[in-house]
Design a protein around this motif. Structure first.
Motif, short mmCIF file in Angstrom:
data_model
loop_
_atom_site.label_atom_id
_atom_site.label_comp_id
_atom_site.label_asym_id
_atom_site.label_seq_id
_atom_site.Cartn_x
_atom_site.Cartn_y
_atom_site.Cartn_z
N SER A 356 119.33 -2.52 103.26
CA SER A 356 118.98 -1.05 103.35
C SER A 356 117.51 -1.29 103.53
CB SER A 356 119.27 -0.07 102.20
OG SER A 356 118.83 -0.37 101.34
N PHE A 357 116.80 -0.25 104.35
CA PHE A 357 115.39 0.05 104.50
C PHE A 357 115.05 1.21 104.57
CE2 PHE A 357 111.38 0.24 106.80
CZ PHE A 357 110.58 -0.61 105.93
N ASP A 358 114.02 1.75 103.86
CA ASP A 358 113.64 3.13 103.79
C ASP A 358 112.30 3.12 104.76
OD1 ASP A 358 115.59 3.86 102.00
OD2 ASP A 358 114.28 3.38 100.33
N VAL A 359 112.71 3.93 105.62
CA VAL A 359 111.51 4.12 106.84
C VAL A 359 110.52 5.15 106.56
CG1 VAL A 359 111.03 4.86 109.17
CG2 VAL A 359 112.88 3.23 108.71
N HIS A 360 109.28 4.95 106.63
CA HIS A 360 108.34 6.01 105.91
C HIS A 360 108.08 7.21 107.08
CE1 HIS A 360 104.10 7.54 105.14
NE2 HIS A 360 104.34 6.89 104.00
N PRO A 361 107.97 8.49 106.60
CA PRO A 361 107.97 9.52 107.35
C PRO A 361 106.82 9.32 108.60
CG PRO A 361 108.02 10.27 105.36
CD PRO A 361 107.83 8.91 105.23
N ASP A 362 105.55 8.49 108.47
CA ASP A 362 104.56 8.48 109.39
C ASP A 362 104.86 6.98 110.09
OD1 ASP A 362 103.53 10.56 108.56
OD2 ASP A 362 102.19 9.65 107.14
N GLN A 421 114.06 7.36 113.18
CA GLN A 421 113.91 8.56 112.22
C GLN A 421 113.61 7.98 110.65
OE1 GLN A 421 117.41 11.01 112.45
NE2 GLN A 421 118.28 9.53 113.44
N SER A 422 113.04 8.73 110.11
CA SER A 422 112.48 8.63 108.61
C SER A 422 113.79 8.54 108.12
CB SER A 422 111.70 9.63 108.02
OG SER A 422 112.06 10.78 108.26
N GLY A 423 113.62 8.04 106.62
CA GLY A 423 115.07 8.06 105.75
C GLY A 423 115.70 6.60 105.81
N ARG A 424 116.64 6.52 105.16
CA ARG A 424 117.49 4.94 104.93
C ARG A 424 118.19 4.56 105.92
NH1 ARG A 424 119.30 3.94 99.02
NH2 ARG A 424 117.00 3.80 98.90
N TRP A 425 117.75 3.44 106.42
CA TRP A 425 118.60 2.59 107.54
C TRP A 425 119.42 1.48 106.95
CZ3 TRP A 425 118.86 3.73 112.93
CH2 TRP A 425 118.15 4.68 113.31
N TYR A 426 120.70 1.35 107.14
CA TYR A 426 121.54 0.30 106.72
C TYR A 426 121.63 -0.85 107.62
CZ TYR A 426 122.71 3.11 102.74
OH TYR A 426 122.74 3.96 101.55
N LEU A 427 121.63 -2.17 107.48
CA LEU A 427 121.59 -3.18 108.35
C LEU A 427 122.93 -3.82 107.58
CD1 LEU A 427 118.49 -2.65 107.48
CD2 LEU A 427 118.01 -4.52 108.94
N VAL A 443 112.16 -6.81 107.82
CA VAL A 443 112.03 -5.37 108.54
C VAL A 443 110.61 -5.21 108.64
CG1 VAL A 443 112.21 -2.99 108.24
CG2 VAL A 443 114.14 -4.33 107.60
N LEU A 444 109.85 -5.06 109.53
CA LEU A 444 108.42 -4.96 109.82
C LEU A 444 108.23 -3.47 110.08
CD1 LEU A 444 105.72 -6.49 109.37
CD2 LEU A 444 105.92 -7.04 111.92
N GLU A 445 107.36 -2.64 109.55
CA GLU A 445 107.12 -1.20 109.70
C GLU A 445 105.72 -1.02 109.96
OE1 GLU A 445 108.38 2.83 107.51
OE2 GLU A 445 107.46 1.40 106.13
N ASP A 446 105.57 -0.22 111.20
CA ASP A 446 104.25 0.01 111.51
C ASP A 446 104.08 1.39 110.99
OD1 ASP A 446 101.74 0.26 112.75
OD2 ASP A 446 102.58 0.41 114.68
N ILE A 447 103.11 2.02 110.46
CA ILE A 447 103.02 3.28 109.82
C ILE A 447 102.11 3.98 110.77
CG2 ILE A 447 102.42 4.62 107.80
CD1 ILE A 447 103.78 2.50 106.05
N ASP A 448 100.95 3.29 110.99
CA ASP A 448 100.09 4.11 111.94
C ASP A 448 99.48 3.38 112.84
OD1 ASP A 448 98.12 2.21 111.00
OD2 ASP A 448 97.76 3.37 109.10
N ASP A 449 98.58 3.93 113.50
CA ASP A 449 97.83 3.22 114.99
C ASP A 449 96.73 2.44 114.60
OD1 ASP A 449 99.71 4.61 116.58
OD2 ASP A 449 98.42 6.34 116.77
#
Length: 705
Positions: A356-362, A421-427, A443-449
């Protein structure tokens, strides 16, 4: 003028009096005739036929004769069906119109004497029709042995099953079929004929996925018709549910559901039965409390037609679903997680691991990557992704299932489908091979520009200055040190930076009592500005794939392509000028690319065409010499290529010192084609680098200059 006979044989070897398919031996000087027909029972097959004429004149004298073959076509075709091989076919109006006629029949030749059932099935029909069948005769709507309606919106209809019984103990013979089109437009379908000797066909159910089918019409004097299915129960399953929905409205069209683990069920030998009346839904449930209790392995299901004899095919849908007791491992952004997944066991579902991975709202985009460990046991693993619930084979939002050991990569953003979408994603990681596979997932998350953050490998050392983080660095490059107070914290705090490296190893020290449990070193790379790209329209032109896009004058367009989205670089295929109209660029199949784009830029000034010198070739000993008229102080490039398809390569260059120049090369030479390209005037002599001959020495394992 005498007595001759003949023999006929299809295909080589040539016919003889002992080896032939047909023979005509009328006595005396009369007409000998052989007729091979395509009407039932059909014996005519396409191919080469050989005729042998032999002299049977009692006087043993020579006989003069003539031989003639007449081929007569009939207004229909007979297409032969092979056991278990489906064929695709299309028929026009062969029934509805007054002048319609059947022009295509199908024949299935049954030679086996121990077959218990002949099965005829219409698959994937795109309209309505009627499947008619006769034994040893051409069928029609009014004259046939059996008829089964075909409905385009009801899968499994158009099924005819012929069984043995006391009246017809053997099924051997020629069975003829025709599909009568119930509409004036064309009808496309797939037809399959097959023999059953003892085991009926068993279809496989996929977890949590509905399968729609129709069970055949019950026949007078035979057992009820049954469709069989198999469902594999996972060792981690805690509960399995089988559901059968009757899709018919007439109450007499009843179905029952029988279930048994390990073998085909019967009414008297089943682990679970659902015998509801009319068209009510049938359900069978297994878990730890059921009798018998749930066990891993293959469960077999029987869908039984309880409708009256000769009434109708019954259409239904069936599903098996199981609940798995699986651990879920949370992942952190940018951190590789290494694991091992067991191999596939024959007859069991593919082994899986869930993350699982929690995606940040931003978050702007998130990249999910699954790859084999370079030094581990490698195999084919796939990646499934779903928002807020665990994905399965039949229920996922995104998937990457490349063949072999290619990396699986899923990129989500606001522009992708599905969108991020923000929230929990399952892999879910699935192992497709029978080997135990070593893999890693990230998992590599890009939160801002802001800049792209790249983690640099580092080590921690305790010293007089405290806790020091040490890393290999490039002089002149800036680095930042970041930390987390708790490893579970979602974000990294900046502790130091930018630190501009002065040597190939850099360190930064913190107090030994630092509150940070996790430390890392990163580089921050500014994002490149977005390129002005055009998404072309893809079309087919024969065997070529074509790209189309609108252009403007005074602009130029670069066609680029790459095989995979994860490839770092785009390959340039062509540069085309704009003309203010629609431009098409085509590539012949097969192509080595899957993704295409067009870069737009200002029109560049056309490069002047290259000019080449007129050369004379002469042989001087073992050398081939080129001579040409030259201009003093102009540079000339001697170029060669190895064959017609190879690119031109520069062999050498000369700055002319006189009005005539030459260049010689020793034979044999790898160059099959030679030319001299005229370059620019050289106003200043080329600079010559100055080198110092350094002294080398060894000092404690180092080479010193």
């Amino acid at each position: 003028d005498g007595d001759v006979n003949m023999v006929v044989k299809k295909d080589l070897p040539l016919p003889t009096l002992r080896l032939f398919d047909y023979r005509a031996d009328e006595p005396g000087p009369v007409l000998d005739s052989i007729q091979i027909t395509n009407t039932p029972p059909a014996t005519l097959e396409p191919g080469s036929y050989f005729i042998g004429v032999f002299n049977v004149e009692p006087s043993q004298g020579d006989v003069n004769y003539s031989v003639q073959v007449t081929e007569t076509t009939v207004p229909y075709n007979v297409i032969r069906l092979e056991d278990g091989e489906a064929i695709d076919f299309t028929v026009g109006d062969n029934y509805v119109s007054d002048d319609a006629s059947i022009t295509n029949y199908f024949m299935f030749d049954v030679a086996s004497t121990n077959a218990s059932t002949v099965r005829f099935e219409v698959l994937d029909s795109d309209g309505d029709g009627a499947l008619v069948m006769s034994r040893e005769a051409l069928p029609s709507f009014d004259e046939n042995d059996r008829l089964s309606p075909v409905f385009g919106d009801r899968p499994g209809t158009g099924k005819l099953l012929v069984h043995t019984n006391d009246v017809s103990p053997v099924l051997a013979g020629r069975w003829f079929l025709a599909l009568l089109n119930q509409q004036t437009n064309e009808l496309s379908f797939t037809l399959r004929a097959s023999l059953e000797t003892n085991q009926p066909p068993v279809m496989v159910l996929t977890d949590n996925l509905w399968t729609t089918n129709s069970v055949a019409i019950n026949q007078e004097g035979f057992d009820q018709e049954v469709d069989y299915y198999r469902f594999a129960v996972d060792p981690d399953s805690t509960e399995v549910s089988f559901v059968l929905d009757n899709l018919m409205s007439e109450e007499t069209l009843n179905l029952d559901l029988w279930v048994k683990r390990g073998s085909l069920p019967t009414l008297t030998d089943a682990d679970g039965l659902s015998l509801n009346l009319d068209t009510d839904t049938e359900r069978v449930l297994f878990n730890a409390s059921s009798d018998p209790a749930l066990e891993a392995g293959d469960y077999y299901l029987a869908v039984v037609n309880r409708a009256p004899t000769d009434s109708e095919q019954v259409t239904y849908r069936i599903k098996g679903s199981q609940q798995l007791d699986l651990p879920v491992t949370p992942l952190d952004s940018g951190v590789w997680f290494t694991n091992t997944l067991s191999g596939v066991v024959t007859g069991m579902p593919a082994p899986i691991e869930v993350y699982s991975f929690d995606v940040h709202p931003d978050a702007n985009e998130v990249t999910f990557t699954l790859s084999n460990l370079p030094d581990g046991v490698q195999g084919n693993v796939d990646l499934l992704l779903k928002h807020e619930s665990i994905p399965s084979f039949s229920d996922f939002d995104a998937a990457s299932n490349n063949p072999g050991i290619v990396d699986e990569v899923i990129l989500l953003s606001s522009e992708t489908n599905p969108p991020l979408q923000s929230g929990r994603w399952y892999l879910t990681v699935l192992n497709r091979s029978n080997l135990e596979v070593d893999y890693r997932i990230q998992v590599l998350e890009d939160i801002d520009d802001g800049p792209i953050v790249v983690e640099v490998p580092s080590t921690l050392e305790f010293g007089p200055e405290g806790l020091c983080i040490v890393w290999t660095s490039d002089p002149g490059v800036s680095y930042w040190v970041e930390g987390k107070r708790l490893e579970s914290d979602p974000n990294w705090d900046e502790l130091a930076g930018p630190i501009v490296a002065e040597t190939i190893e850099t360190q930064h020290c913190l107090p030994a009592t630092t509150p940070y449990q996790a430390l890392r070193v990163v580089m921050r790379i500014e994002r490149p500005s977005a390129l002005p790209v055009i998404d072309p329209k893809l079309t087919w032109a024969g065997e070529a794939i074509c790209l189309e896009w609108e252009t403007q004058t005074d602009r130029q367009y670069v066609v680029q392509a790459k095989m995979a989205l994860t490839d770092l670089d785009w390959s340039e295929l062509a540069t085309l000028p704009g003309n203010g109209e629609l431009v098409t660029y085509c590539l012949d199949q097969p192509v080595d690319f899957s993704f295409f784009r067009i870069l737009e830029s200002e029109q560049e000034e056309p490069r002047p065409l290259d000019e080449f010198a007129e050369i004379d070739l002469n042989f001087e000993g073992d050398q081939l010499c080129l001579q040409w008229n030259a201009e003093s102080q102009r540079q000339y490039f001697i170029e060669g290529r190895r064959d017609l398809l190879a690119p031109w390569q520069i062999i050498d260059s000369i700055v002319a010192a006189s009005a005539e120049e030459s260049f010689c090369m020793v034979l044999p030479s790898p160059w099959q084609f030679i030319r001299v390209r005229i370059g620019d005037l050289v106003t200043e002599p080329p600079s010559v680098a100055t080198y110092i001959d350094a002294v080398l020495s060894l000092d404690q394992g180092n080479v010193c200059l």
